[in-house]
Motif scaffolding. Sequence first.
Motif, PDB file in Angstrom:
ATOM      1  N   ILE A 422       0.770  -1.127   0.084  1.00 15.53           N
ATOM      2  CA  ILE A 422       0.021  -0.026  -0.094  1.00 15.53           C
ATOM      3  C   ILE A 422       0.794   1.394  -0.044  1.00 15.53           C
ATOM      4  O   ILE A 422       1.866   1.511   0.790  1.00 15.53           O
ATOM      5  N   VAL A 423       0.660   2.095  -0.881  1.00 11.92           N
ATOM      6  CA  VAL A 423       1.571   3.170  -0.783  1.00 11.92           C
ATOM      7  C   VAL A 423       0.577   4.508  -0.814  1.00 11.92           C
ATOM      8  O   VAL A 423      -0.455   4.699  -1.381  1.00 11.92           O
ATOM      9  N   THR A 424       1.159   5.396   0.029  1.00 17.34           N
ATOM     10  CA  THR A 424       0.419   6.747   0.274  1.00 17.34           C
ATOM     11  C   THR A 424       1.261   7.644   0.933  1.00 17.34           C
ATOM     12  O   THR A 424       2.292   7.302   1.702  1.00 17.34           O
ATOM     13  N   PRO A 425       0.889   9.122   0.749  1.00 18.45           N
ATOM     14  CA  PRO A 425       1.461  10.109   1.369  1.00 18.45           C
ATOM     15  C   PRO A 425       0.838  10.564   2.727  1.00 18.45           C
ATOM     16  O   PRO A 425       1.463  11.417   3.513  1.00 18.45           O
ATOM     17  N   HIS A 426      -0.251   9.843   2.904  1.00 14.71           N
ATOM     18  CA  HIS A 426      -1.104  10.346   3.984  1.00 14.71           C
ATOM     19  C   HIS A 426      -0.780   9.453   5.326  1.00 14.71           C
ATOM     20  O   HIS A 426      -0.562   8.073   5.169  1.00 14.71           O
ATOM     21  N   ALA A 427      -0.296  10.195   6.378  1.00 13.12           N
ATOM     22  CA  ALA A 427       0.234   9.423   7.658  1.00 13.12           C
ATOM     23  C   ALA A 427      -0.781   8.697   8.128  1.00 13.12           C
ATOM     24  O   ALA A 427      -0.275   7.478   8.670  1.00 13.12           O
ATOM     25  N   GLU A 428      -1.877   9.293   8.512  1.00 12.50           N
ATOM     26  CA  GLU A 428      -2.867   8.268   9.211  1.00 12.50           C
ATOM     27  C   GLU A 428      -3.085   7.035   8.350  1.00 12.50           C
ATOM     28  O   GLU A 428      -3.274   5.953   8.817  1.00 12.50           O
ATOM     29  N   LEU A 429      -3.295   6.938   6.791  1.00 13.36           N
ATOM     30  CA  LEU A 429      -3.490   5.864   6.300  1.00 13.36           C
ATOM     31  C   LEU A 429      -2.361   4.873   6.337  1.00 13.36           C
ATOM     32  O   LEU A 429      -2.588   3.769   6.304  1.00 13.36           O
ATOM     33  N   ALA A 430      -1.182   5.481   6.240  1.00  9.20           N
ATOM     34  CA  ALA A 430       0.027   4.672   6.252  1.00  9.20           C
ATOM     35  C   ALA A 430       0.007   3.771   7.573  1.00  9.20           C
ATOM     36  O   ALA A 430       0.554   2.925   7.590  1.00  9.20           O
ATOM     37  N   GLN A 431      -0.321   4.331   8.811  1.00  9.13           N
ATOM     38  CA  GLN A 431      -0.298   3.924   9.948  1.00  9.13           C
ATOM     39  C   GLN A 431      -1.258   2.645   9.910  1.00  9.13           C
ATOM     40  O   GLN A 431      -1.105   1.651  10.661  1.00  9.13           O
TER      41      GLN A 431
END
Length: 585
Positions: A422-431
Amino acid sequence: MSRDPSRTTFAVHRAKVQVHRLLRWLDDRAAPIAAARPGRELIDAPIRAEDRSGLWNRSSDLDPREWPLEHGKLENLRVAARRLDGCEFRAGQMFSFWAQVGPPLRVRGFVEGRELREGCIVPGIGGGLCLLSNGLFAAAKRAGLEIVERHPHSRRPPGSRAELGDDATVAWNYVDLRMRSDRPWRLEVELGADELHVRIRSARRSPIGAPSPGAAAAAAWIAESGRSCQSCDRPCARARASRPAAPGRRVWLLDACWPEYAAWLTDRARPDDRLAIPIDGLGFAPERYAWPRVQVGERMQFPVEVVLRSLHSRWLGEQGAARQRALLAESERLARAMAARLRPSDVELIVAQELLPWLWRLGVLGGRRTTVLIQRLPLADLHAQLDRAARAHPESPTLADFRADRELLADEARALDHATTIVTPHAELAQRFGDRAVHLGWTVPESASPRRTRRPGRPRVWLPASTLGRKGAYELRAALAGLDRSLVLRVSGRELEGSNFWAAAPRVDLVHGPPDLLSPATVDLAVLPAWVEHAPRALLRAVAAGVPTIASRACGLAGVAGVIEVPTGDIAALQAAIAGQLGQE
C-alpha cells in the motif's frame, strides 16, 4: 502409448474425443444440469473445508518458452473463478464443473494454457483448469459432499496430488467433476498473488476438514510437468514453433495524478512497463491528469472515459449523494476499460484505489501481485468515520447523505487484503496498513515566503474548504465561538450546512473565497479540523507560504513541519491550539 504420437494417432484421438462429447451432450440434454447463481444467504455460514494450491511454477530452470502457457493458465483460472465464486447450491442440487464454467472458448475469455493429453503436456484453450478442479475435489471430499463423478489424471508424478488420489481432471465436456450435498452449501474461489484458495461453506456446523496437501503437492506436479510441447524439441504431430518470453510484465493502472505518486512512478517505471493513464487531451482537467512523460514500453489512453468524467464533474455540484454516485459509476467505467486491455502476461499491477473494487469485482486481480496507490480511507473505514461525525452532529444535512452499497465495501476490503503493498503520502492511512505501507510523505510546494508573525488587528483565520460537516465546520464554529476575541473567518467554498451557519459564532465576521497566500495581509492562520481529508493540498500551500497551520489527524499531515496536529473531533484541543496561535504576536 508413444510419447511422440503420429498424425494418425492424433487424428484418431480427436475423433474419439468428438464421439465422447456427443454422447455426453445427449446425456445432458436428457437430464440437464442448471448452473447455480451467486448468492448471499450462506455468506456468513461456517467454513466446512478449504483448499490451497500454489499457482506459479517458480522452478529456476523453467524454459522461457513456457511462460506464455504459464500466463495462460492463470488467465484461464481467473475466467473460471469468476463463474464459480459465490455460487450457492440447494440441498440435492448437482454441481457440474462444466455446467458452471461453460465451454473453454476464446470468445469467452479463455486462452492457451497447459493441458494433459495422451500423456503429453500440450497447449490447449482453457489449459490449466485442472488446478481448479483439483482444489474443488479436495475441498468437496473433506467437506463430506457426495462425489458423483470424478476422473483422475493419467499421469501420477511422485508426491503429486495425482499420486495421493487428491486430484480431478476435466476436459470439455465429457470429463466432468460432479458432486452434491444433502445440505445447502456455498462455493468460494479466490486467486491470491501466489495461491488458489477454494472454500466450501454450509450451515452444518462441523470442523474444517483435514489440511490439504495442495500447495506442496501442486508444486511437485507443476515442477514435474514444466516442459510441454511449447519447449519440447522432439518432432511429432503436435510440434510447434515458439519463442522465449519474459516471466511477465508490470502495468500501471492510474487515475488522478498526485505529485507524490508521479514522482514515485518516475523513479520506478521500467522501459518494458505498460502504462494506463486517463489523459485528458481536451483540456477539461489538465492538472488532474498531468502525469509525467516517463519512458515505458506502451501507453494506454482513455480519452472518452475522461471526458465523460470531466463533463459530469462540471454538471454536478461540489458535494452530495448524486455526485458520489456519479463518481463511482465513472470509476467503474474506467476500470472496465482498463481491465479489457490487460493481457495474460501482465503479472504485476500498480492500481489507483478508486479503480480497485471494480477491478476486484471483474476478477482481474487474481494471480497478480498488486500494489495500491491509496487515495482515501477504505470505504468501510470512511463510512465508520462519517457515522461517528453524524452521531456528533445529527443536525447536519451532509454527514449522512450518501453511503456506498455493502457489496462494494466488501469488494474493496477483499482487494486491499489481497494487495501486497500500500503506497500513500497520508500519515494516518500509512499507519492503518502497518508493515505493508510505503509512506511517501507529502510534497510541499516550493515558496520563497518566510514564516511571518501576525500583524496587529483582528486575526484572520482561513478554512480551506466549504462549510461542510466532514471538513470540521461544526468543530471550528464551536472553537471560535468559545474564544474571547473577535476575528475574521475566510471560507473558501459554499455554506453547505445551511444558511447562517456561522451566526452561532457571534464574534466572527465571515468572508468567502480563497485567500491570496502571497499577500501577508490576507490570512494569519489556516485551520482544517476535518473528519475526512485525503488530499490536503490547500494546507500544504499554506505551509509553503509560511502561514501557521492547524489540522486534525484525519488530514494525514503528521511530520510536516509547520503543522500543528489536533485529535479529530476534539473541540477543546482545537480551541486551545487556535488560541495559542492567535496569542502569538
